[in-house]
Design an enzyme around this catalytic site. Structure first.
Site, PDB file in Angstrom:
ATOM      1  N   GLU A   1     -19.068  42.549  -9.867  1.00 12.23           N
ATOM      2  CA  GLU A   1     -18.242  43.300 -10.831  1.00 12.23           C
ATOM      3  C   GLU A   1     -18.783  43.145 -12.255  1.00 12.23           C
ATOM      4  O   GLU A   1     -18.755  44.089 -13.045  1.00 12.23           O
ATOM      5  CB  GLU A   1     -16.787  42.833 -10.741  1.00 12.23           C
ATOM      6  CG  GLU A   1     -16.157  43.239  -9.407  1.00 12.23           C
ATOM      7  CD  GLU A   1     -14.763  42.669  -9.191  1.00 12.23           C
ATOM      8  OE1 GLU A   1     -13.872  43.404  -8.757  1.00 12.23           O
ATOM      9  OE2 GLU A   1     -14.561  41.473  -9.461  1.00 12.23           O
TER      10      GLU A   1
ATOM     11  N   GLY B   1     -16.807  38.746  -8.292  1.00  6.05           N
ATOM     12  CA  GLY B   1     -16.793  38.919  -9.745  1.00  6.05           C
ATOM     13  C   GLY B   1     -18.201  39.030 -10.318  1.00  6.05           C
ATOM     14  O   GLY B   1     -18.395  39.626 -11.383  1.00  6.05           O
TER      15      GLY B   1
ATOM     16  N   GLU C   1     -14.543  39.377  -1.290  1.00  9.69           N
ATOM     17  CA  GLU C   1     -13.204  38.823  -1.510  1.00  9.69           C
ATOM     18  C   GLU C   1     -12.342  38.864  -0.248  1.00  9.69           C
ATOM     19  O   GLU C   1     -11.513  37.988  -0.011  1.00  9.69           O
ATOM     20  CB  GLU C   1     -12.489  39.574  -2.648  1.00  9.69           C
ATOM     21  CG  GLU C   1     -13.090  39.345  -4.027  1.00  9.69           C
ATOM     22  CD  GLU C   1     -14.203  40.316  -4.403  1.00  9.69           C
ATOM     23  OE1 GLU C   1     -14.782  40.958  -3.494  1.00  9.69           O
ATOM     24  OE2 GLU C   1     -14.503  40.428  -5.601  1.00  9.69           O
TER      25      GLU C   1
ATOM     26  N   ALA D   1     -16.043  34.817  -9.034  1.00 10.90           N
ATOM     27  CA  ALA D   1     -15.127  33.987  -9.816  1.00 10.90           C
ATOM     28  C   ALA D   1     -15.130  32.591  -9.208  1.00 10.90           C
ATOM     29  O   ALA D   1     -15.452  32.426  -8.022  1.00 10.90           O
ATOM     30  CB  ALA D   1     -13.728  34.583  -9.767  1.00 10.90           C
TER      31      ALA D   1
HETATM   32  N1  DAK Z   1     -16.700  29.477  -6.722  1.00  9.93           N
HETATM   33  C1  DAK Z   1     -16.845  28.139  -6.774  1.00  9.93           C
HETATM   34  N2  DAK Z   1     -17.893  27.467  -6.260  1.00  9.93           N
HETATM   35  C2  DAK Z   1     -18.842  28.189  -5.645  1.00  9.93           C
HETATM   36  C3  DAK Z   1     -18.776  29.594  -5.536  1.00  9.93           C
HETATM   37  C4  DAK Z   1     -17.637  30.258  -6.117  1.00  9.93           C
HETATM   38  N3  DAK Z   1     -17.482  31.572  -6.110  1.00  9.93           N
HETATM   39  N4  DAK Z   1     -19.858  30.017  -4.861  1.00  9.93           N
HETATM   40  C5  DAK Z   1     -20.583  28.945  -4.587  1.00  9.93           C
HETATM   41  N5  DAK Z   1     -19.981  27.829  -5.052  1.00  9.93           N
HETATM   42  C6  DAK Z   1     -20.430  26.447  -4.941  1.00  9.93           C
HETATM   43  C7  DAK Z   1     -20.290  25.913  -3.538  1.00  9.93           C
HETATM   44  O1  DAK Z   1     -18.983  25.450  -3.316  1.00  9.93           O
HETATM   45  C8  DAK Z   1     -21.308  24.807  -3.530  1.00  9.93           C
HETATM   46  O2  DAK Z   1     -20.783  23.694  -4.199  1.00  9.93           O
HETATM   47  P1  DAK Z   1     -20.997  22.182  -3.590  1.00  9.93           P
HETATM   48  O3  DAK Z   1     -20.524  22.234  -2.184  1.00  9.93           O
HETATM   49  O4  DAK Z   1     -22.498  21.968  -3.707  1.00  9.93           O
HETATM   50  O5  DAK Z   1     -20.200  21.314  -4.501  1.00  9.93           O
HETATM   51  C9  DAK Z   1     -22.429  25.354  -4.394  1.00  9.93           C
HETATM   52  O6  DAK Z   1     -21.845  26.388  -5.192  1.00  9.93           O
HETATM   53  C10 DAK Z   1     -23.566  25.971  -3.583  1.00  9.93           C
HETATM   54  O7  DAK Z   1     -22.980  26.935  -2.698  1.00  9.93           O
HETATM   55  P2  DAK Z   1     -23.277  26.935  -1.119  1.00  9.93           P
HETATM   56  O8  DAK Z   1     -23.573  25.569  -0.618  1.00  9.93           O
HETATM   57  O9  DAK Z   1     -22.181  27.672  -0.473  1.00  9.93           O
HETATM   58  O10 DAK Z   1     -24.650  27.774  -1.119  1.00  9.93           O
HETATM   59  P3  DAK Z   1     -25.201  28.717   0.035  1.00  9.93           P
HETATM   60  O11 DAK Z   1     -26.576  29.091  -0.410  1.00  9.93           O
HETATM   61  O12 DAK Z   1     -25.022  28.084   1.387  1.00  9.93           O
HETATM   62  O13 DAK Z   1     -24.277  30.021   0.010  1.00  9.93           O
HETATM   63  C11 DAK Z   1     -23.055  31.861  -1.055  1.00  9.93           C
HETATM   64  C12 DAK Z   1     -24.259  30.861  -1.103  1.00  9.93           C
HETATM   65  C13 DAK Z   1     -23.073  32.630  -2.368  1.00  9.93           C
HETATM   66  C14 DAK Z   1     -23.255  32.826   0.103  1.00  9.93           C
HETATM   67  C15 DAK Z   1     -21.749  31.048  -0.864  1.00  9.93           C
HETATM   68  O14 DAK Z   1     -21.726  30.003  -1.850  1.00  9.93           O
HETATM   69  C16 DAK Z   1     -20.532  31.889  -1.019  1.00  9.93           C
HETATM   70  O15 DAK Z   1     -20.170  32.612  -0.104  1.00  9.93           O
HETATM   71  N6  DAK Z   1     -19.874  31.775  -2.172  1.00  9.93           N
HETATM   72  C17 DAK Z   1     -18.604  32.442  -2.426  1.00  9.93           C
HETATM   73  C18 DAK Z   1     -18.816  33.914  -2.662  1.00  9.93           C
HETATM   74  C19 DAK Z   1     -17.502  34.621  -2.893  1.00  9.93           C
HETATM   75  O16 DAK Z   1     -16.595  34.609  -2.063  1.00  9.93           O
HETATM   76  N7  DAK Z   1     -17.361  35.255  -4.066  1.00  9.93           N
HETATM   77  C20 DAK Z   1     -16.155  35.952  -4.451  1.00  9.93           C
HETATM   78  C21 DAK Z   1     -15.205  35.010  -5.121  1.00  9.93           C
HETATM   79  S1  DAK Z   1     -13.632  35.783  -5.495  1.00  9.93           S
HETATM   80  C22 DAK Z   1      -9.613  38.532 -11.426  1.00  9.93           C
HETATM   81  C23 DAK Z   1     -10.532  39.499 -11.142  1.00  9.93           C
HETATM   82  C24 DAK Z   1     -11.590  39.222 -10.292  1.00  9.93           C
HETATM   83  C25 DAK Z   1     -11.722  37.977  -9.702  1.00  9.93           C
HETATM   84  C26 DAK Z   1     -10.811  37.006 -10.013  1.00  9.93           C
HETATM   85  C27 DAK Z   1      -9.743  37.277 -10.858  1.00  9.93           C
HETATM   86  N8  DAK Z   1      -8.511  38.829 -12.296  1.00  9.93           N
HETATM   87  C28 DAK Z   1      -8.436  40.190 -12.865  1.00  9.93           C
HETATM   88  C29 DAK Z   1      -7.560  37.867 -12.697  1.00  9.93           C
HETATM   89  C30 DAK Z   1     -12.849  37.743  -8.804  1.00  9.93           C
HETATM   90  C31 DAK Z   1     -12.721  37.097  -7.646  1.00  9.93           C
HETATM   91  C32 DAK Z   1     -13.922  36.627  -6.920  1.00  9.93           C
HETATM   92  O17 DAK Z   1     -15.057  36.817  -7.362  1.00  9.93           O
END
Ligand code: DAK
Length: 264
Positions: free
Chosen positions: A118, A115, A138, A72
């Protein structure tokens, strides 16, 4: 091949039809296909439209060859309150995806995290490239999976493995996912779409009403108690004897010819 069109007037989701297969491609490369509310809404609406389109029998959902989806959009929810999260339509979108009656194949390369993982698990089959990486990270950002991760991952790979990945936020590979029963096929990255399309076309060649009811019945196996699942399965089985495709399929077998299924 039908021309690529952009869905819902944005460039974040690309939709293409190849014969009876529709391909939906997430396209927010600058944020690794992070699923904003609007993108998720578009995916859902597009799937619902394709579900009603008689020319489409199977959908393939992909993020392209670099990344499936990094979860997400964290930017969109970092400062949200619990109430705001609850009243957003995010959860409703996931429920709507669950109700799609046509088979959906996830074609995953690169990260499928949070997400994104998921979303892949909301599909009916998963074809992954050797470069695909799955996980529910998460916990690393102070929350937990909220769109099915704790339930679907656990049902697919078992409690103990799922517990470890969800509590540590660590990732697993496509090969591991396949060994544990989450992934259908792992292929070299350059063959990802070819393999996903081959599988999609094979399913698209089958009688669509039987495919639809069989998808629903298999999904029940995860949702309901065995006795109820068996009962529902039998009801669907009987229903298919009202279809022309059942007559055609069985007659073709007896006449030693290929069936010509019409979806009736
Ligand atoms: N959201 C926003 N931006 C993201 C992102 C994300 N999930 N993942 C990556 N980006 C952005 C980074 O901020 C970066 O942007 P800039 O700095 O260039 O502006 C760009 O994408 C490139 O990312 P990185 O520089 O970090 O790239 P790397 O290759 O170094 O790393 C990575 C890739 C995938 C390992 C890293 O980006 C990372 O850890 N990303 C976050 C992964 C994460 O935590 N995902 C889970 C998110 S929470 C709901 C149900 C479910 C959900 C929500 C609500 N409801 C029922 C209401 C779900 C929640 C989630 O998924």
């Amino acid at each position: 091949m039908e021309k690529v069109r952009e869905a819902a007037n944005t460039s974040e989701l690309l939709v293409e039809k190849r014969g009876a297969v529709a391909i939906l491609t997430l396209h927010r490369p600058q944020v690794l296909n992070a699923l904003s509310d609007s993108l998720l809404r578009e995916v859902t609406s597009e799937m619902e439209q394709l579900d009603q389109d008689p020319g489409v029998r199977v959908m393939v959902l992909t993020g392209g060859d670099k990344v499936f989806a990094a979860g997400a959009d964290i930017k969109g929810m970092a400062e949200a309150s619990s109430a705001q999260m609850q009243i957003s339509d995010r959860l409703a979108n996931w429920e709507r995806i669950r109700k799609i009656s046509k088979p959906i194949i996830a074609a995953v390369s690169g990260y499928a995290l949070g997400g994104g993982c998921e979303l892949a698990m909301s599909c009916d089959l998963i074809v992954a490239s050797e470069k695909a990486v799955f996980g529910q990270p998460e916990i690393l950002i102070g929350v937990m999976p909220g769109a099915g991760g704790t339930q679907r991952l656990t049902r697919a790979i078992g409690k103990y493995r799922a517990m470890e990945f969800i509590l540590t936020g660590s990732r697993f590979t496509a090969q591991q996912g396949m060994e544990w029963g989450l992934i259908n096929r792992v292929v070299p990255p350059e063959l990802l779409m070819e393999e996903a399309m081959a599988l999609a076309e094979e399913i698209a060649s089958k009688p669509p009403l039987a495919v639809r009811l069989a998808k629903e019945a298999v999904s029940w196996a995860q949702d309901v108690e065995l006795g109820e699942g068996l009962l529902k399965e039998r009801q669907h089985f009987y229903k298919l004897f009202d279809t022309e495709d059942q007559k055609e399929g069985m007659r073709a077998f007896l006449e030693k010819r290929k069936p010509n299924f019409k979806g009736k």
